[in-house]
Design an enzyme around this catalytic site. Structure first.
Site, PDB file in Angstrom:
ATOM      1  N   ARG A 163       1.858   1.898  -8.120  1.00 26.64           N
ATOM      2  CA  ARG A 163       2.078   0.612  -7.109  1.00 26.64           C
ATOM      3  C   ARG A 163       0.694  -0.079  -7.239  1.00 26.64           C
ATOM      4  O   ARG A 163       0.718  -1.501  -6.636  1.00 26.64           O
ATOM      5  CB  ARG A 163       2.404   0.912  -5.691  1.00 26.64           C
ATOM      6  CG  ARG A 163       3.664   1.610  -5.823  1.00 26.64           C
ATOM      7  CD  ARG A 163       3.962   2.159  -4.326  1.00 26.64           C
ATOM      8  NE  ARG A 163       3.834   0.961  -3.203  1.00 26.64           N
ATOM      9  CZ  ARG A 163       4.620   0.310  -2.893  1.00 26.64           C
ATOM     10  NH1 ARG A 163       6.059   0.455  -3.435  1.00 26.64           N
ATOM     11  NH2 ARG A 163       4.430  -0.725  -1.978  1.00 26.64           N
ATOM     12  N   HIS A 186      15.399 -36.492 -27.592  1.00 21.22           N
ATOM     13  CA  HIS A 186      14.477 -37.123 -28.493  1.00 21.22           C
ATOM     14  C   HIS A 186      14.361 -35.920 -29.460  1.00 21.22           C
ATOM     15  O   HIS A 186      13.113 -35.935 -30.208  1.00 21.22           O
ATOM     16  CB  HIS A 186      13.091 -37.404 -27.647  1.00 21.22           C
ATOM     17  CG  HIS A 186      13.199 -38.607 -27.122  1.00 21.22           C
ATOM     18  ND1 HIS A 186      13.599 -39.964 -27.493  1.00 21.22           N
ATOM     19  CD2 HIS A 186      13.222 -38.761 -25.547  1.00 21.22           C
ATOM     20  CE1 HIS A 186      13.702 -40.834 -26.610  1.00 21.22           C
ATOM     21  NE2 HIS A 186      13.466 -40.103 -25.517  1.00 21.22           N
ATOM     22  N   ASN A 211       0.774  -0.133   6.508  1.00 26.67           N
ATOM     23  CA  ASN A 211       1.150  -1.066   5.295  1.00 26.67           C
ATOM     24  C   ASN A 211       1.770  -2.276   6.130  1.00 26.67           C
ATOM     25  O   ASN A 211       2.184  -2.446   7.004  1.00 26.67           O
ATOM     26  CB  ASN A 211       2.417  -0.597   4.478  1.00 26.67           C
ATOM     27  CG  ASN A 211       1.995   0.758   3.512  1.00 26.67           C
ATOM     28  OD1 ASN A 211       0.771   0.853   3.495  1.00 26.67           O
ATOM     29  ND2 ASN A 211       2.678   1.033   2.827  1.00 26.67           N
ATOM     30  N   GLY A 212       1.754  -3.527   5.087  1.00 24.80           N
ATOM     31  CA  GLY A 212       2.054  -4.895   5.934  1.00 24.80           C
ATOM     32  C   GLY A 212       0.950  -5.515   6.311  1.00 24.80           C
ATOM     33  O   GLY A 212      -0.299  -5.553   6.107  1.00 24.80           O
ATOM     34  N   GLU A 264      10.007 -21.890 -17.449  1.00 23.60           N
ATOM     35  CA  GLU A 264       9.876 -20.655 -16.692  1.00 23.60           C
ATOM     36  C   GLU A 264      11.319 -19.993 -17.569  1.00 23.60           C
ATOM     37  O   GLU A 264      11.086 -18.495 -17.877  1.00 23.60           O
ATOM     38  CB  GLU A 264       9.823 -20.641 -15.357  1.00 23.60           C
ATOM     39  CG  GLU A 264       9.457 -19.297 -14.766  1.00 23.60           C
ATOM     40  CD  GLU A 264       8.524 -18.330 -15.397  1.00 23.60           C
ATOM     41  OE1 GLU A 264       7.583 -18.715 -15.938  1.00 23.60           O
ATOM     42  OE2 GLU A 264       8.324 -17.183 -14.946  1.00 23.60           O
ATOM     43  N   LYS A 305      10.924 -16.299 -19.429  1.00 23.02           N
ATOM     44  CA  LYS A 305      11.335 -15.373 -18.943  1.00 23.02           C
ATOM     45  C   LYS A 305      12.262 -14.798 -20.022  1.00 23.02           C
ATOM     46  O   LYS A 305      12.206 -13.554 -20.484  1.00 23.02           O
ATOM     47  CB  LYS A 305      12.056 -15.340 -17.697  1.00 23.02           C
ATOM     48  CG  LYS A 305      12.117 -14.535 -16.571  1.00 23.02           C
ATOM     49  CD  LYS A 305      10.673 -14.192 -16.028  1.00 23.02           C
ATOM     50  CE  LYS A 305       9.286 -14.421 -16.841  1.00 23.02           C
ATOM     51  NZ  LYS A 305       8.186 -14.586 -16.052  1.00 23.02           N
ATOM     52  N   TRP A 341      -3.754  -1.536  -0.597  1.00 26.00           N
ATOM     53  CA  TRP A 341      -3.913  -2.852  -1.581  1.00 26.00           C
ATOM     54  C   TRP A 341      -4.422  -3.736  -0.782  1.00 26.00           C
ATOM     55  O   TRP A 341      -3.532  -4.336   0.086  1.00 26.00           O
ATOM     56  CB  TRP A 341      -2.564  -2.927  -2.352  1.00 26.00           C
ATOM     57  CG  TRP A 341      -2.574  -4.072  -3.565  1.00 26.00           C
ATOM     58  CD1 TRP A 341      -2.983  -3.778  -4.745  1.00 26.00           C
ATOM     59  CD2 TRP A 341      -2.332  -5.169  -3.342  1.00 26.00           C
ATOM     60  NE1 TRP A 341      -2.862  -4.807  -5.387  1.00 26.00           N
ATOM     61  CE2 TRP A 341      -2.195  -5.865  -4.722  1.00 26.00           C
ATOM     62  CE3 TRP A 341      -1.507  -5.946  -2.429  1.00 26.00           C
ATOM     63  CZ2 TRP A 341      -1.958  -7.150  -5.037  1.00 26.00           C
ATOM     64  CZ3 TRP A 341      -1.340  -7.069  -2.728  1.00 26.00           C
ATOM     65  CH2 TRP A 341      -1.270  -7.890  -3.990  1.00 26.00           C
ATOM     66  N   LYS A 366       0.313  -7.123 -19.328  1.00 23.93           N
ATOM     67  CA  LYS A 366       0.338  -7.477 -18.065  1.00 23.93           C
ATOM     68  C   LYS A 366      -0.954  -8.404 -17.570  1.00 23.93           C
ATOM     69  O   LYS A 366      -0.957  -9.632 -16.787  1.00 23.93           O
ATOM     70  CB  LYS A 366       0.398  -6.401 -16.760  1.00 23.93           C
ATOM     71  CG  LYS A 366       0.511  -6.798 -15.311  1.00 23.93           C
ATOM     72  CD  LYS A 366       2.301  -7.412 -15.427  1.00 23.93           C
ATOM     73  CE  LYS A 366       2.327  -8.033 -13.710  1.00 23.93           C
ATOM     74  NZ  LYS A 366       3.185  -8.777 -14.121  1.00 23.93           N
ATOM     75  N   GLU A 377      10.643 -13.667 -23.365  1.00 24.12           N
ATOM     76  CA  GLU A 377       9.857 -12.438 -23.231  1.00 24.12           C
ATOM     77  C   GLU A 377      10.253 -11.090 -23.209  1.00 24.12           C
ATOM     78  O   GLU A 377       9.774 -10.196 -23.895  1.00 24.12           O
ATOM     79  CB  GLU A 377       8.938 -12.624 -21.857  1.00 24.12           C
ATOM     80  CG  GLU A 377       7.801 -13.435 -21.594  1.00 24.12           C
ATOM     81  CD  GLU A 377       7.095 -13.415 -20.364  1.00 24.12           C
ATOM     82  OE1 GLU A 377       5.943 -13.401 -20.133  1.00 24.12           O
ATOM     83  OE2 GLU A 377       8.114 -13.484 -19.393  1.00 24.12           O
ATOM     84  N   CYS A 436       0.815  -1.301   0.156  1.00 28.41           N
ATOM     85  CA  CYS A 436      -0.127   0.012   0.052  1.00 28.41           C
ATOM     86  C   CYS A 436       0.957   1.418   0.094  1.00 28.41           C
ATOM     87  O   CYS A 436       1.976   1.107  -0.027  1.00 28.41           O
ATOM     88  CB  CYS A 436      -0.984   0.017   1.109  1.00 28.41           C
ATOM     89  SG  CYS A 436      -1.599  -1.368   1.586  1.00 28.41           S
TER      90      CYS A 436
HETATM   91  C1  G6P Z   1       0.161 -12.554 -19.454  1.00 22.89           C
HETATM   92  C2  G6P Z   1       1.352 -12.019 -18.570  1.00 22.89           C
HETATM   93  C3  G6P Z   1       2.143 -13.200 -17.706  1.00 22.89           C
HETATM   94  C4  G6P Z   1       1.141 -14.084 -16.957  1.00 22.89           C
HETATM   95  C5  G6P Z   1      -0.109 -14.441 -17.803  1.00 22.89           C
HETATM   96  C6  G6P Z   1      -1.213 -15.152 -16.844  1.00 22.89           C
HETATM   97  O1  G6P Z   1       0.408 -13.269 -20.305  1.00 22.89           O
HETATM   98  O2  G6P Z   1       2.327 -11.308 -19.398  1.00 22.89           O
HETATM   99  O3  G6P Z   1       3.201 -12.587 -16.918  1.00 22.89           O
HETATM  100  O4  G6P Z   1       1.763 -15.141 -16.666  1.00 22.89           O
HETATM  101  O5  G6P Z   1      -0.660 -13.279 -18.447  1.00 22.89           O
HETATM  102  O6  G6P Z   1      -1.566 -14.019 -16.068  1.00 22.89           O
HETATM  103  P1  G6P Z   1      -2.075 -14.317 -14.492  1.00 22.89           P
HETATM  104  O7  G6P Z   1      -2.272 -13.096 -14.108  1.00 22.89           O
HETATM  105  O8  G6P Z   1      -3.474 -15.035 -14.842  1.00 22.89           O
HETATM  106  O9  G6P Z   1      -1.320 -15.068 -13.922  1.00 22.89           O
END
Ligand code: G6P
Length: 610
Positions: free
Chosen positions: A27, A506, A101-102, A483, A487, A77, A605, A490, A2
């Protein structure tokens, strides 16, 4: 998570508070509020707060102005209690206004204690409890607000930054810090307090960062810092030279890098209040599942959350011995899935808004399955749609490439797997104790890994020119290979593939030559020897090997061109450590290439289209 701001001086506080909160909007938040008092005019603070964006608060303030030269403001938040007007901060009890916050870890026990003493609550938050505690101390005779806060803090466990204001002591703001950030801004005849420098940078650049375990008393003309015992502490102010944009990023070049470094705290916050070390058990914030009736678990998710689900398959099967299936939400929903009563569907989504995941939940519910959502955003659409929800406490993630949301998902899934295993008898008390002990140590071990950034920068320079990368792992490291590859592609736009190490022979083995860097996840564990053999197969074909292994592994250096060693932990929790160097490698490669790390091309996002 927050945002906090406080002001004490000669100017009208409200515009300064709202202006400061606006700087913290990036934020993420779901409600906002201020409490302002006019010391010369009866000194009764006025609280104005509401759900939604700052514009809603401003509209409300136009109708109900809050005049005065002392005040506190907050963007919330949600963590404990849904986003609503009543749960918004500040909370007022008697003469006390408070923002926080926290998380107060022992909030349930404190609430019960206060309730028994006659306290009445007007919100579901853990924060309001602290307002009652301070009020209680003043009633019991504490000589001033600082003493009352100090005494009240003795009852509180958790991570927090508080700012407290009292109608009875209008010339003082008192703030305290443990784990959540807090900074004091110094002006001429006025002072500020805030969670982030960003909030006050337009007013002053002279600041004092408050340390762990400190209480600060702020008046118009000065600042006094003590520890929690009341012993004075002295600190020279610093002059901030960052630009406003740099300040938002806490001095880091990108949000992604900041978020990588925030992970130890995000994981600690996600663990807070959920581990019962005496009972060797886990608390899931009131979620009660009829575990013995669960015949099968089906994880559904997208993107990085899908990779967390694949780790979940490993964890739940090994700790709770319940059969698990994992599906991409976009596939699950269109193939008339066989799912129904007896199935627990676990939907993972950091944003809580991904449309494919939402539609997959609808499908599962229609067919009679029970749905549990794991999300980072309280009251977002997915938890609201699910039968049960459990939250990660990563705080808002701004960088599009998910980092802290992922590691906190892994922590949430680990807690869930232990919860299930303890309830269906598959997990012994001793094993649960070991795992919980390891979970508690994770934040420190993660800090160790994120501190290796200089090493990862060197490796990024060594390998970052390649046209493609291969990531390999077995067991719970296979999803981490996926992953790592995700990353890298992306944010650096370099093609990368993640593969199960045993499957390399394979197909992908055809790609290997002296130009292909192969990142192999090879921590100590049951698959170690087999993975080392795969690594030898890569090297036999001149492939370049970067191994992510366990500290103390003296052998691995002879099998790899480069090695990154992470601290040892339980096999089930290793992914939470091994993913960190992969995030950093991707980040530094992308930064070298000069791509838009926080907003990579074509990505969003939160994906609310099908
Ligand atoms: C988008 C984001 C990814 C995320 C995916 C699923 O593609 O760029 O970073 O993993 O959505 O999002 P979620 O909010 O459902 O985890």
């Amino acid at each position: 998570m927050c945002g906090i701001i406080g002001y004490i001086g000669n100017r009208q506080a409200t515009p300064l508070l709202v202006g400061g909160l606006r700087k913290l909007e990036y934020r993420g938040y779901d409600s906002a509020g201020v409490s302002v008092l006019d010391p010369g005019n009866g000194a009764t603070s006025r609280v104005v707060r509401c759900r939604g964006k700052l514009a809603n608060l401003e509209e409300k303030l136009n109708k109900e102005p809050a005049p005065g030269t002392v005040g506190i403001g907050h963007t919330r938040w949600a963590t404990h209690g849904r986003p609503s007007d009543e749960n918004s901060h500040p909370h007022k009890v008697g003469a006390i206004s408070i923002i926080h916050n926290g998380i107060i870890e022992n909030h349930l026990a404190l609430r019960a204690e206060l309730h028994a003493a006659g306290a009445k609550f007007s919100s579901e938050t853990d924060t309001e409890i602290f307002a009652h505690l301070v009020d209680q101390q003043l009633t019991a005779g504490a000589e001033n607000l600082t003493v009352a806060v100090r005494r009240a803090l003795q009852k509180v466990r958790g991570s927090y930054a508080f700012v407290v204001m009292s109608d009875k002591e209008p010339g003082t703001l008192v703030a305290a810090k443990n784990s959540s950030p807090l900074v004091v801004g110094l002006g001429e005849g006025e002072n500020f307090v805030a969670s982030d420098v960003t909030a006050i940078l337009s007013e002053t650049r002279k600041v004092i960062f408050i340390d762990e375990g400190e209480i600060v008393t702020v008046t118009r003309d000065g600042v006094a810092i003590t520890d929690f015992e009341g012993k004075p502490r002295h600190r020279e102010p610093k002059i901030i030279t960052w630009s406003a944009v740099q300040a938002e990023k806490g001095g880091f070049k990108h949000f992604m890098l900041k978020e990588i470094h925030e992970q130890p705290r995000a994981v600690a916050d996600t663990l807070t209040g959920r581990i019962d070390l005496e009972g060797d058990d886990v608390r899931l914030d009131g979620v009660e599942l009829d575990v013995k009736s669960i015949k099968r678990i089906v994880f559904i998710a997208c993107g990085t959350s899908y990779h967390a689900s694949l780790v979940g398959e490993f964890l739940v099967e090994s700790l709770a011995r319940i059969p698990v299936e994992v599906d991409l939400a976009s596939e699950f929903r269109y193939r008339d899935p066989i799912v129904g009563p007896g199935d627990l569907v676990i939907a993972i989504s950091q944003s809580g808004e991904t449309l494919d995941t939402m539609e997959a939940i609808r499908e599962a519910k229609k067919k009679g399955a029970t749905v549990l959502a794991i999300s980072n955003v309280v009251e977002s659409s997915i938890p609201r749609l699910a039968d049960h929800s459990f939250y990660t406490h990563a705080g808002p993630e701004i960088g599009v490439a998910s980092t802290k949301a992922f590691t906190t998902q892994l922590v949430a899934i680990s807690l869930l797997a232990i919860y299930l295993g303890r309830r269906n008898g598959a997990l012994s008390r001793e094993r649960a104790r070991t795992l919980l002990g390891e979970l508690v140590q994770l934040p420190n071990k993660m800090r160790d890994v994120v501190d290796m950034s200089a090493h990862l920068q060197v490796l990024a320079r060594r390998y970052g020119h390649a046209d493609g990368f291969l990531f390999l792992g077995r067991g719970a490291q296979y999803p981490i290979a996926l992953e790592g590859a995700l990353k890298l592609k992306e944010i650096s736009y370099i093609h990368a593939e993640g593969y199960a190490a045993g499957e390399m022979k394979h197909g992908p083995i055809a790609l290997i030559d002296e130009h292909l860097p192969v990142v192999v996840l090879v921590p100590k564990g049951p698959s170690y020897d087999k993975t080392v053999s795969n690594l030898a197969e890569v090297r036999a074909r001149q492939g370049k090997v970067l191994a992510i292994a366990t500290r103390g592994d003296n052998e691995i250096g002879s099998h790899a061109d480069d090695v990154v060693l992470v601290p040892d932990t339980a096999v089930e929790l290793q992914p939470i450590l091994t993913v960190l160097p992969l995030q950093m490698l991707s980040y530094y490669v992308a930064d070298l290439k000069g791509t838009d790390v926080d907003q990579p091309r074509n990505l969003a996002k939160s994906v609310t289209v099908e």
